[in-house]
Design a protein around this motif. Sequence first.
Motif, PDB file in Angstrom:
ATOM      1  N   PRO A  28     -12.603  -3.400  -3.674  1.00  9.44           N
ATOM      2  CA  PRO A  28     -11.729  -2.401  -4.300  1.00  9.44           C
ATOM      3  C   PRO A  28     -11.617  -1.111  -3.496  1.00  9.44           C
ATOM      4  O   PRO A  28     -10.568  -0.463  -3.512  1.00  9.44           O
ATOM      5  CB  PRO A  28     -12.378  -2.151  -5.656  1.00  9.44           C
ATOM      6  N   ALA A  29     -12.667  -0.745  -2.786  1.00 15.69           N
ATOM      7  CA  ALA A  29     -12.651   0.510  -2.022  1.00 15.69           C
ATOM      8  C   ALA A  29     -11.601   0.478  -0.911  1.00 15.69           C
ATOM      9  O   ALA A  29     -11.030   1.515  -0.557  1.00 15.69           O
ATOM     10  CB  ALA A  29     -14.035   0.780  -1.426  1.00 15.69           C
ATOM     11  N   THR A 289       2.472  -3.149   4.990  1.00 16.77           N
ATOM     12  CA  THR A 289       1.268  -3.440   5.759  1.00 16.77           C
ATOM     13  C   THR A 289       0.743  -4.792   5.293  1.00 16.77           C
ATOM     14  O   THR A 289       0.519  -4.977   4.090  1.00 16.77           O
ATOM     15  CB  THR A 289       0.192  -2.370   5.521  1.00 16.77           C
ATOM     16  N   PRO A 290       0.558  -5.764   6.184  1.00 17.44           N
ATOM     17  CA  PRO A 290       0.070  -7.064   5.727  1.00 17.44           C
ATOM     18  C   PRO A 290      -1.330  -6.978   5.129  1.00 17.44           C
ATOM     19  O   PRO A 290      -2.165  -6.190   5.574  1.00 17.44           O
ATOM     20  CB  PRO A 290       0.059  -7.914   7.004  1.00 17.44           C
ATOM     21  N   GLN A 291      -1.575  -7.775   4.109  1.00 16.12           N
ATOM     22  CA  GLN A 291      -2.941  -7.994   3.653  1.00 16.12           C
ATOM     23  C   GLN A 291      -3.643  -8.898   4.657  1.00 16.12           C
ATOM     24  O   GLN A 291      -3.010  -9.611   5.441  1.00 16.12           O
ATOM     25  CB  GLN A 291      -2.939  -8.661   2.275  1.00 16.12           C
ATOM     26  N   ASN A 292      -4.958  -8.883   4.626  1.00 19.09           N
ATOM     27  CA  ASN A 292      -5.722  -9.858   5.406  1.00 19.09           C
ATOM     28  C   ASN A 292      -5.448 -11.255   4.867  1.00 19.09           C
ATOM     29  O   ASN A 292      -5.017 -11.436   3.723  1.00 19.09           O
ATOM     30  CB  ASN A 292      -7.215  -9.546   5.331  1.00 19.09           C
ATOM     31  N   ARG A 298      -6.445  -4.455   4.468  1.00 22.61           N
ATOM     32  CA  ARG A 298      -6.992  -4.177   5.793  1.00 22.61           C
ATOM     33  C   ARG A 298      -7.674  -2.817   5.817  1.00 22.61           C
ATOM     34  O   ARG A 298      -7.165  -1.832   5.267  1.00 22.61           O
ATOM     35  CB  ARG A 298      -5.878  -4.189   6.839  1.00 22.61           C
ATOM     36  N   ARG A 299      -8.818  -2.757   6.471  1.00 25.65           N
ATOM     37  CA  ARG A 299      -9.507  -1.476   6.654  1.00 25.65           C
ATOM     38  C   ARG A 299      -8.919  -0.760   7.862  1.00 25.65           C
ATOM     39  O   ARG A 299      -8.546  -1.377   8.841  1.00 25.65           O
ATOM     40  CB  ARG A 299     -11.003  -1.699   6.838  1.00 25.65           C
ATOM     41  N   ASP A 303      -5.658   8.604  10.030  1.00 31.88           N
ATOM     42  CA  ASP A 303      -5.022   9.330   8.930  1.00 31.88           C
ATOM     43  C   ASP A 303      -3.529   9.032   8.838  1.00 31.88           C
ATOM     44  O   ASP A 303      -2.758   9.837   8.329  1.00 31.88           O
ATOM     45  CB  ASP A 303      -5.259  10.836   9.074  1.00 31.88           C
ATOM     46  N   ARG A 304      -3.119   7.860   9.330  1.00 36.31           N
ATOM     47  CA  ARG A 304      -1.703   7.522   9.366  1.00 36.31           C
ATOM     48  C   ARG A 304      -1.073   7.605   7.977  1.00 36.31           C
ATOM     49  O   ARG A 304      -0.009   8.195   7.803  1.00 36.31           O
ATOM     50  CB  ARG A 304      -1.515   6.118   9.953  1.00 36.31           C
ATOM     51  N   PHE A 305      -1.705   7.039   6.967  1.00 40.54           N
ATOM     52  CA  PHE A 305      -1.101   7.010   5.643  1.00 40.54           C
ATOM     53  C   PHE A 305      -1.132   8.383   4.977  1.00 40.54           C
ATOM     54  O   PHE A 305      -0.243   8.711   4.186  1.00 40.54           O
ATOM     55  CB  PHE A 305      -1.772   5.941   4.786  1.00 40.54           C
ATOM     56  N   SER A 306      -2.108   9.189   5.296  1.00 38.27           N
ATOM     57  CA  SER A 306      -2.106  10.567   4.788  1.00 38.27           C
ATOM     58  C   SER A 306      -0.915  11.331   5.346  1.00 38.27           C
ATOM     59  O   SER A 306      -0.226  12.063   4.611  1.00 38.27           O
ATOM     60  CB  SER A 306      -3.402  11.281   5.177  1.00 38.27           C
TER      61      SER A 306
END
Length: 626
Positions: A28-29, A289-292, A298-299, A303-306
Amino acid sequence: MKQPERFFGLHFDFHASNDVEIGAEIDPADIERYIIDAKPDFVQCDCKGHPGNSSYPTKVGKRADRLVGDPLRVWRDVTKKHGIPLYVHYSGVWDDAYVDAHPEDAHRDEQGNTTGRISLFSDYAKKLLIPQLKELIAEYEIDGVWIDGDCWAVERDYSEQAVAHLGADLSERAHNRAMHDAFLAYVKEYVDALHDFAPGFKVISNWLYTSYVPEKPRIAVDFISGDYPPQDSAHAARYEGRCIALRQKPWDLMAWGFEWTHLTDKPAVQLMQEAAMVLSLGGGFQVYTPQNADGSARRYQNDRFSQIGAFVRARRMLYGKEPTAQVALLFSADGFYHNSNIFNAAGATEPLIGALHAVLDAQYTANILYDYQAAQWSAYPVLIVPEWEGLAAETQAALLDYASAGGHLVVLGVELCRTFGALCHAAYGDVVTLERALLQDENGLFAALGNVRDKEPAEVLDLKQGQGAVYSDADVRKAVLPAYRTDAQGKGTITFVPFGLGQLYFRHRSPVLQEFVGTLLRSLASPIVEVDHRLIDLTLQQTTNGTLLNLVNLRQGRHSLDYLVYDEVTPVYDVTVTVHWPVEKVSMPLGEVFTYTTTPDATVIRLQRLDIHSVILLEDATKKPL
């Protein structure tokens, strides 16, 4: 849960396979990191991709073979914790697993092969799509669905079910029309069923009522949405957004957060530039953004999304505000379906795309309107018709009415010049084939109308008289034909451009062609806004107290065929914007440094620097520009 605006979103999917263990490693994190950084209004995650394997423990559909947990439950719990709606990515017409399990319901090509698509004449929607989405609503309280692999996956169907419905001897065009009608009936069936089951549930069919379906919206989808191409994306958004912006429905466009060919992530500035194109037209924006492969998020360690989230949220005041413009370009449904492969353009829209970019690059504001919107054409001083084939007689008549009532109609290409020349009883000559056909700009530079290196000649209709010149060589003594001609038509005019300008500009964005288009447009209508730098896109939006003027910097760092991603958008310094109408007050909601002066006829605004996107609020309640 109260739904916020569908303004800024994050999209995740992974088209679950049967080769990977799914669900064991979901944390979840990892999901929460995206939400905390980007602060989106909504999240979309996978539940069933094109392979047809459900990435959650469905009791209705086919589970992925190695599903060991419930990734969807984790995504739902995290989004609910943060008060964010959750939409699911669900593949519609394309479902390999369903086709394998139900070959009697499969679409088949002309050789009888299955294609992974379902037959639109089957009961797939009743057997799987509707029951499975009802399951998702009941079990996971999802808020909406983004149905992928839908209109763009439709192909001519030669299955037994299709032949039973359609007969065996349809022409290709009749078959296309039948598939078109069957698809819309299928979408209406599932939209109505889901709304009846859960009235607040939101349904989106990817690319419905966009450039792929150029007709009046009649099905009650809740939003219009599409994922534009991952290459040359700012220009793709520039076009696709204008195909949606005046559809009278809330909409968004999805940017691929990576370049597909090499799976290279796009830096924040590249995605911010794409976002600016969409936001300036009043749309929402989401990043894919693709999921794994195991369904987890994906980890990432940057800070791209910020950055992207802050950029988009600062521009929320633009959402839902329709663009206004000086020039309209006609998107003809008849012309599109005349040459398209059902819902896939197959090159049919290239002249429109080229003509749009040519007008915008000449720094005129422009919108795209459809033939069903003829009542709105008169709001535009100039209406351009690209090289459409199969233009309906009623559309031709409506275009002549537009000009006769005072509009400036521009038709592009040999065939449309012939058609409208005949309708207007205008004299013209034969088509002239030139091995070398060139235009010249005001600086004396030449550009060819054909591909000289590959010995592709240019065809130009001889207008007999007119303005400008087409040259047979890069020599001012060799002017052989007029470059365009403007004739009176009632209270307005009709301008004939006797070669395929839209198609040409689609392939070759020459500064000489930009100058030609600018010269032609200035002969018809003076620009209402001017800026003193190229590669700045201009868009106007009306608001309650005036006009929002968007400036989007289209420079692209190292962009070339070798650099499909770029990490800088070179700023433009000392920008002067001239607004040709009286403005009471000028402000910049995003806080840039600027000065301005006003006269009774114009307002001149000077910016020290344009980075990616600036917004100027022109408070002009006493007079509108258009």
